[in-house]
Write a protein that holds these residues in place. Structure first.
Motif, short mmCIF file in Angstrom:
data_model
loop_
_atom_site.label_atom_id
_atom_site.label_comp_id
_atom_site.label_asym_id
_atom_site.label_seq_id
_atom_site.Cartn_x
_atom_site.Cartn_y
_atom_site.Cartn_z
N MET A 1 -9.70 -0.67 -4.71
CA MET A 1 -8.24 -0.74 -4.76
C MET A 1 -7.82 -1.10 -6.18
O MET A 1 -8.05 -2.23 -6.65
N THR A 2 -7.23 -0.15 -6.89
CA THR A 2 -6.90 -0.36 -8.30
C THR A 2 -5.47 -0.83 -8.51
O THR A 2 -5.12 -1.28 -9.60
N ASP A 3 -4.61 -0.73 -7.50
CA ASP A 3 -3.22 -1.17 -7.61
C ASP A 3 -3.19 -2.69 -7.49
O ASP A 3 -3.34 -3.25 -6.41
N THR A 4 -2.99 -3.38 -8.63
CA THR A 4 -3.08 -4.84 -8.64
C THR A 4 -2.07 -5.51 -7.73
O THR A 4 -2.44 -6.39 -6.94
N PRO A 5 -0.75 -5.15 -7.78
CA PRO A 5 0.19 -5.81 -6.87
C PRO A 5 -0.18 -5.63 -5.40
O PRO A 5 -0.12 -6.58 -4.62
N ALA A 6 -0.56 -4.41 -5.02
CA ALA A 6 -0.93 -4.17 -3.62
C ALA A 6 -2.17 -4.97 -3.25
O ALA A 6 -2.27 -5.51 -2.15
N ARG A 7 -3.12 -5.04 -4.19
CA ARG A 7 -4.35 -5.79 -3.92
C ARG A 7 -4.04 -7.28 -3.74
O ARG A 7 -4.60 -7.95 -2.87
N ASN B 1 -2.60 -7.86 -0.30
CA ASN B 1 -3.65 -7.81 0.71
C ASN B 1 -4.52 -9.05 0.67
O ASN B 1 -4.93 -9.58 1.71
N THR C 1 -13.28 -9.62 -10.14
CA THR C 1 -11.87 -9.28 -9.95
C THR C 1 -11.22 -10.21 -8.94
O THR C 1 -10.06 -10.61 -9.11
N ASP D 1 -7.94 -12.44 -9.47
CA ASP D 1 -6.79 -12.36 -8.57
C ASP D 1 -6.44 -13.74 -7.99
O ASP D 1 -5.26 -14.06 -7.78
#
Length: 321
Positions: A1-7, A10, A36, A40
């Motif tokens: 999952m490369t989309d940081t906000p979405a990650r 989640n 990562t 995060d």
């Protein structure tokens, strides 16, 4: 999952589950490296989420209590459950939580998706609460709308009924909602009368937020609660009610609060009532709800109000007043 906000969202959703998550498991679930995940976690801490790390061969993370409550992520069922619970808290006489329930419900309904708002409305429409006591009832939907107008500094229109039944239309800059016992009051600046006014929410109907914004005015009191307290302490035209009720004293005590009333038996079938009153209308309704004969000795304003009620009742029944 490369989309940081979405990650991050989640990751936060996983951490809100009451358990400890090994870093390796979080990395596997989100499809990223343990490094990562550590970055995060640091980002969440910077945003105010108190994430605690445990040491060990594997290591783990979990959310703990912090000094302030950050935003929460809710699934559909949780959001519906909270909205229904807040609505119940707003409508019941639970001391100390009504106003907070209204504020929180207003915030939640503002962001609920349409499908969930429909579910909340359907559940509310299908259930009826059994409230203790015989106090006035207020529609939580009205409270929520009014609370939103207060928060957004938005002018409010509504129909209002005075204690003697006179109806008026009001255009108000709402300042604050204040709960006092089982009653809700709206403090607002009445634009048509160019003065501050106090409105009982159970007497207003059809509230409508106009969309017109306003700059809050300085209250003629320390705060809204002080303003309401000052208004309620003023002598009312009703004063003290004195009546003879042809019912046992114990029955009458069930309808009138001990702190505000003195009830003395005359005999086993009747009693003398002395009660402080801030509302002719409400006192009349309480007496009538006993479904027993009574005579009002004081004040004359209450006798006149009962006469007007009788005239309206006779007219509605098709009889001469």
């Amino acid at each position: 999952m490369t989309d940081t906000p979405a990650r991050l969202l989640n990751l936060l959703s996983l951490l809100q589950t009451p358990r400890e998550w090994p870093g390796s498991e979080l990395a596997e679930r989100l499809g990223v490296s343990p490094r990562t995940i550590r970055r995060d976690i640091d980002r969440l801490r910077d945003l105010g989420y108190p994430v605690q790390a445990t040491m060990g061969a594997v290591g783990g993370y979990r959310l703990v209590a912090g000094t302030a409550m950050p935003p929460l992520l809710l699934d559909d069922e949780e959001a519906v459950a909270i909205a229904v619970g807040l609505r119940a808290g707003a409508g019941h006489a639970v001391v100390g939580i009504e106003e907070a329930s209204v504020r929180a419900l207003g915030k939640l309904l503002q962001v609920l998706p349409g499908r969930l708002r429909h579910r909340v409305g359907a559940l509310n429409n299908a259930t009826v609460p059994l409230l203790g006591g015989d106090g006035p009832t207020v529609d939580p939907d009205d409270l929520t709308l009014i609370a939103g107008a207060v928060t957004n500094h938005e002018r409010l229109r509504f129909a209002y009924r005075s204690y003697d039944g006179t109806g008026t239309s009001r255009n108000v800059e709402p300042e604050r909602l204040v709960s006092v016992g089982r009653r809700w009051y709206l403090v607002g600046y009445d634009l048509d009368r160019a003065d501050w006014r106090l409105f009982r929410v159970d007497r207003l109907s059809e509230p409508f937020a106009t969309g017109a914004r306003f700059t809050p005015r300085p209250l003629p009191a320390e705060d809204a609660a002080a303003y309401v307290a000052g208004k309620l302490r003023r002598p009312s035209p009703s004063g003290t009610v004195v009546a003879t009720v042809h019912a046992p004293a114990e029955l009458v005590r069930q309808r009138f609060r001990p702190g505000d009333s003195e009830i003395e038996p005359v005999d086993e079938h009747s009693c003398r009532l002395r009660s402080r009153s801030d509302s002719l209308e409400w006192t009349a309704m309480r007496l009538l709800s006993l479904d027993r004969a009574f005579e009002v000795h004081e004040p004359p304003e209450l006798r006149e109000h009962l006469r007007r009620l009788a005239e309206r009742a006779n007219h509605a029944a098709g009889e001469e007043g």
